[in-house]
Design an enzyme around this catalytic site. Structure first.
Site, PDB file in Angstrom:
ATOM      1  N   SER A   9       0.875  -1.132   0.019  1.00 40.38           N
ATOM      2  CA  SER A   9      -0.122  -0.021   0.055  1.00 40.38           C
ATOM      3  C   SER A   9       0.878   1.104  -0.065  1.00 40.38           C
ATOM      4  O   SER A   9       0.530   2.309  -0.693  1.00 40.38           O
ATOM      5  CB  SER A   9      -0.908   0.100   1.419  1.00 40.38           C
ATOM      6  OG  SER A   9      -1.863  -1.124   1.281  1.00 40.38           O
ATOM      7  N   GLY A  34      -6.058  -3.818  -7.366  1.00 39.32           N
ATOM      8  CA  GLY A  34      -7.336  -3.182  -7.044  1.00 39.32           C
ATOM      9  C   GLY A  34      -6.764  -1.414  -6.646  1.00 39.32           C
ATOM     10  O   GLY A  34      -7.352  -0.446  -6.873  1.00 39.32           O
ATOM     11  N   ARG A  56     -14.167  -7.313 -10.248  1.00 35.40           N
ATOM     12  CA  ARG A  56     -14.199  -6.685  -8.942  1.00 35.40           C
ATOM     13  C   ARG A  56     -14.907  -5.380  -8.970  1.00 35.40           C
ATOM     14  O   ARG A  56     -15.109  -4.766 -10.004  1.00 35.40           O
ATOM     15  CB  ARG A  56     -12.879  -6.322  -8.253  1.00 35.40           C
ATOM     16  CG  ARG A  56     -12.103  -7.693  -7.972  1.00 35.40           C
ATOM     17  CD  ARG A  56     -10.698  -7.412  -7.583  1.00 35.40           C
ATOM     18  NE  ARG A  56     -10.882  -7.003  -5.985  1.00 35.40           N
ATOM     19  CZ  ARG A  56      -9.985  -6.558  -5.314  1.00 35.40           C
ATOM     20  NH1 ARG A  56      -8.500  -6.607  -5.790  1.00 35.40           N
ATOM     21  NH2 ARG A  56     -10.257  -6.140  -4.110  1.00 35.40           N
ATOM     22  N   SER A  98     -13.201   1.691   3.780  1.00 35.81           N
ATOM     23  CA  SER A  98     -12.105   1.081   2.457  1.00 35.81           C
ATOM     24  C   SER A  98     -11.480   2.229   2.288  1.00 35.81           C
ATOM     25  O   SER A  98     -11.647   3.356   1.898  1.00 35.81           O
ATOM     26  CB  SER A  98     -13.018   0.823   1.165  1.00 35.81           C
ATOM     27  OG  SER A  98     -12.170   1.158  -0.030  1.00 35.81           O
ATOM     28  N   ASP A 112      -6.519  -7.733   4.825  1.00 39.84           N
ATOM     29  CA  ASP A 112      -5.976  -8.803   3.980  1.00 39.84           C
ATOM     30  C   ASP A 112      -5.369  -9.882   4.668  1.00 39.84           C
ATOM     31  O   ASP A 112      -4.851 -10.815   3.967  1.00 39.84           O
ATOM     32  CB  ASP A 112      -4.732  -7.970   3.266  1.00 39.84           C
ATOM     33  CG  ASP A 112      -5.249  -7.056   2.326  1.00 39.84           C
ATOM     34  OD1 ASP A 112      -6.397  -6.917   1.833  1.00 39.84           O
ATOM     35  OD2 ASP A 112      -4.617  -5.938   2.250  1.00 39.84           O
ATOM     36  N   LYS A 152     -12.334  -9.572  -2.602  1.00 41.74           N
ATOM     37  CA  LYS A 152     -10.968  -9.212  -2.782  1.00 41.74           C
ATOM     38  C   LYS A 152     -10.600 -10.071  -4.102  1.00 41.74           C
ATOM     39  O   LYS A 152     -11.155 -10.223  -4.986  1.00 41.74           O
ATOM     40  CB  LYS A 152     -10.132  -9.775  -1.445  1.00 41.74           C
ATOM     41  CG  LYS A 152     -10.542  -8.927  -0.326  1.00 41.74           C
ATOM     42  CD  LYS A 152     -10.306  -7.543  -0.406  1.00 41.74           C
ATOM     43  CE  LYS A 152     -10.410  -6.733   0.781  1.00 41.74           C
ATOM     44  NZ  LYS A 152     -10.188  -5.295   0.549  1.00 41.74           N
ATOM     45  N   ARG A 190     -12.578 -14.654  -1.004  1.00 39.45           N
ATOM     46  CA  ARG A 190     -11.864 -15.368   0.141  1.00 39.45           C
ATOM     47  C   ARG A 190     -12.484 -16.223   1.105  1.00 39.45           C
ATOM     48  O   ARG A 190     -11.673 -17.203   1.743  1.00 39.45           O
ATOM     49  CB  ARG A 190     -10.709 -14.387   0.770  1.00 39.45           C
ATOM     50  CG  ARG A 190      -9.666 -13.588  -0.168  1.00 39.45           C
ATOM     51  CD  ARG A 190      -8.805 -12.817   0.316  1.00 39.45           C
ATOM     52  NE  ARG A 190      -7.763 -12.615  -0.318  1.00 39.45           N
ATOM     53  CZ  ARG A 190      -6.882 -11.499  -0.252  1.00 39.45           C
ATOM     54  NH1 ARG A 190      -7.022 -10.665   0.590  1.00 39.45           N
ATOM     55  NH2 ARG A 190      -5.687 -11.316  -1.508  1.00 39.45           N
TER      56      ARG A 190
HETATM   57  C1  S3P Z   1      -5.581  -1.286   0.301  1.00 39.20           C
HETATM   58  C2  S3P Z   1      -6.810  -1.202   0.906  1.00 39.20           C
HETATM   59  C3  S3P Z   1      -7.582  -2.488   1.185  1.00 39.20           C
HETATM   60  C4  S3P Z   1      -6.611  -3.721   0.987  1.00 39.20           C
HETATM   61  C5  S3P Z   1      -5.807  -3.715  -0.249  1.00 39.20           C
HETATM   62  C6  S3P Z   1      -4.983  -2.570  -0.369  1.00 39.20           C
HETATM   63  C7  S3P Z   1      -4.878   0.018  -0.162  1.00 39.20           C
HETATM   64  O1  S3P Z   1      -8.740  -2.616   0.288  1.00 39.20           O
HETATM   65  O2  S3P Z   1      -7.451  -4.748   1.112  1.00 39.20           O
HETATM   66  O3  S3P Z   1      -5.228  -4.956  -0.392  1.00 39.20           O
HETATM   67  O4  S3P Z   1      -3.729  -0.021  -0.432  1.00 39.20           O
HETATM   68  O5  S3P Z   1      -5.542   1.045   0.109  1.00 39.20           O
HETATM   69  P1  S3P Z   1      -9.901  -1.788   0.586  1.00 39.20           P
HETATM   70  O6  S3P Z   1      -9.708  -0.245   0.715  1.00 39.20           O
HETATM   71  O7  S3P Z   1     -11.041  -2.106  -0.541  1.00 39.20           O
HETATM   72  O8  S3P Z   1     -10.709  -2.179   1.975  1.00 39.20           O
END
Ligand code: S3P
Length: 433
Positions: free
Chosen positions: A26, A98, A126, A171, A319, A346, A350
């Site tokens: 992230s 994502g 997704r 999120s 995660d 995800k 999962r």
């Molecule tokens: C992330 C946020 C999370 C996480 C993803 C990385 C990010 O998703 O599951 O692996 O880097 O902001 P969500 O914001 O959809 O929960």
């Protein structure tokens, strides 16, 4: 351990060693994005060279950003400011990522040009309405598949108004997308969320000079404040460390030191969960790196017991539930995971994937609409399982295999490249017997 796409993991006698895990995924995405939007040069150390972050890097190169590879550990990005990006000459492919797709939607929605985002077969399934809707609410013109909720989608950028957005889900990707759009336009943009999601965007944007305020329940950004190039040091990814935390706890007679791990409280739910289950995890050498708390983690084999997990702990460990379910399968008693419907959208579903894979090795694991119920303590058998193309399912099953009674073949394992390029090598390094 076999060819690139199938791995065979044997039971381990014990685990020993001192390891470091690759950079936080992230934080790495955000370092590339914010450095590109900043004025001047940024130096980034410890960036994750996984496929997801390389998708982000390539996307910004398509937008006209110059990147210098100093070494495997160091990168220089020549930022062009909030108004310096160029219209991409081709479709931007976010691969499996994502975070790339959702955060870039927020950035591109405010840019005065046309762009199209797509991804691999998993990402195209997704939900993207969760970022497209608030951005359209700000005035963005976004057109996509499935009534503008799935990739590929096209963005005709520009003409946005600031907003006060109440996200129905916790999120960080949604929160960040709206804040990144708001950051580029006049006025103040606020996002409220039901529980605090990871706050890496807020912390790092502050390092770059943005005026961004975090408060209980959300964050607010002031638009059109210039970002300036920075030095960013990316800590190790707690989501990658999580596999070795669980491994160190469940394999008897083990002791592992995992150095330089990010322990931001919005991400450290896995430590709380495993400690509540009776796990011995010590945080040593606490320090701060580029606005993020960091520590070394010492983990020793422990007798785990089942617990109930829900509420604010869910986004703080979102995660990690595949590997939490492995810990729960070994623990004495029942573990219940609820409020975690997000797990269904995800990289794969999962909940379904862990019930199928862990269940096929003999674990008592039952799906719920918003989680799982796992009755631990049953011996796991050897067998053959598939990752569903999901990196965290593949790595979780490798950890389960360390305590199984026979060897486990895991197929479709090249997906681990998305977040943890040297996972299999590191695993081999710590296994004794
Ligand atoms: C992330 C946020 C999370 C996480 C993803 C990385 C990010 O998703 O599951 O692996 O880097 O902001 P969500 O914001 O959809 O929960």
């Amino acid at each position: 351990m076999d060819n690139i796409d199938q791995k065979t993991i044997s039971p381990a006698r014990r685990l020993r060693g001192e390891i470091t895990v690759p950079g936080d995924k992230s934080i790495s995405h955000r370092a590339i994005m914010f450095a590109s939007l900043a004025q001047g040069q940024s130096r980034i150390r410890g960036l994750l060279r996984g496929e997801d972050c390389l998708s982000t890097l390539k996307a910004f190169q398509q937008l006209g950003i110059e990147v210098e590879e100093k070494s495997a550990a160091e990168l220089i990005i020549h930022g062009r400011g909030l108004d310096g990006l160029q219209e991409p000459a081709d479709v931007v492919d976010c691969g499996n990522s994502g975070t790339t797709m959702r955060l870039m939607s927020g950035i591109l929605a405010a840019q005065p040009f046309f762009s199209v985002l797509t991804g691999d077969q998993y990402l195209r399934k997704r939900p993207m309405g969760r970022v497209i809707n608030p951005l359209v609410g700000m005035g963005a013109k976004i057109f996509g598949r499935d009534k503008h909720t799935r990739a590929p989608f096209a963005i005709v950028g520009g003409g946005l108004q600031p907003t006060e957005y109440r996200s129905p889900i916790a999120s960080a990707q949604v929160k960040s997308a709206v804040l990144l759009a708001g950051m580029q336009i006049d006025g103040e943009t606020t996002v409220y969320e039901p529980h605090l999601s990871r706050d890496h965007s807020e912390r790092m944007l502050r390092c770059f000079g943005a005026e961004i305020e975090s408060f209980p329940g959300g964050a607010k950004v002031k638009g059109r404040v210039m970002l300036r190039g920075q030095e960013i040091n990316v800590p190790g990814d707690i989501s990658s460390a999580a596999f070795f935390l669980v491994a160190g706890l469940i394999v008897p007679d083990s002791e592992l030191l995992i150095k330089n791990v990010g322990v931001n409280p919005t991400r450290s739910g896995i430590i709380d969960i495993l400690q509540q289950m009776g796990g011995s995890i010590e945080l040593t050498n606490p320090r701060e790196l580029s606005g993020e708390p960091v520590a070394d983690l010492l983990v020793r084999s422990s007798n785990l017991h089942g617990i109930e997990i829900g509420g604010e702990l869910i986004p703080r460990a979102i995660d990690e539930f595949p590997v939490v379910s492995v810990a729960a399968a070994v623990a004495a008693g029942v573990t219940t995971i609820r409020d975690a419907k997000e797990l269904r959208v995800k990289e794969t579903d999962r909940i379904a994937a862990m019930c199928e894979t862990l269940g096929s090795l003999g674990a008592a694991i039952e799906p719920r609409d918003d989680g799982m119920v796992i009755t631990g303590g049953r011996a796991l058998s050897g067998g053959r399982v598939n990752s569903f193309g999901d990196h965290r399912i593949a790595m979780s099953m490798a950890i389960a295999a360390l305590v199984a009674e026979g060897t486990v073949d895991i197929t479709d394992t090249s997906c681990t490249e998305t977040s943890f390029p040297n996972f299999w090598g590191l695993l081999q390094q710590i296994v004794e017997g």
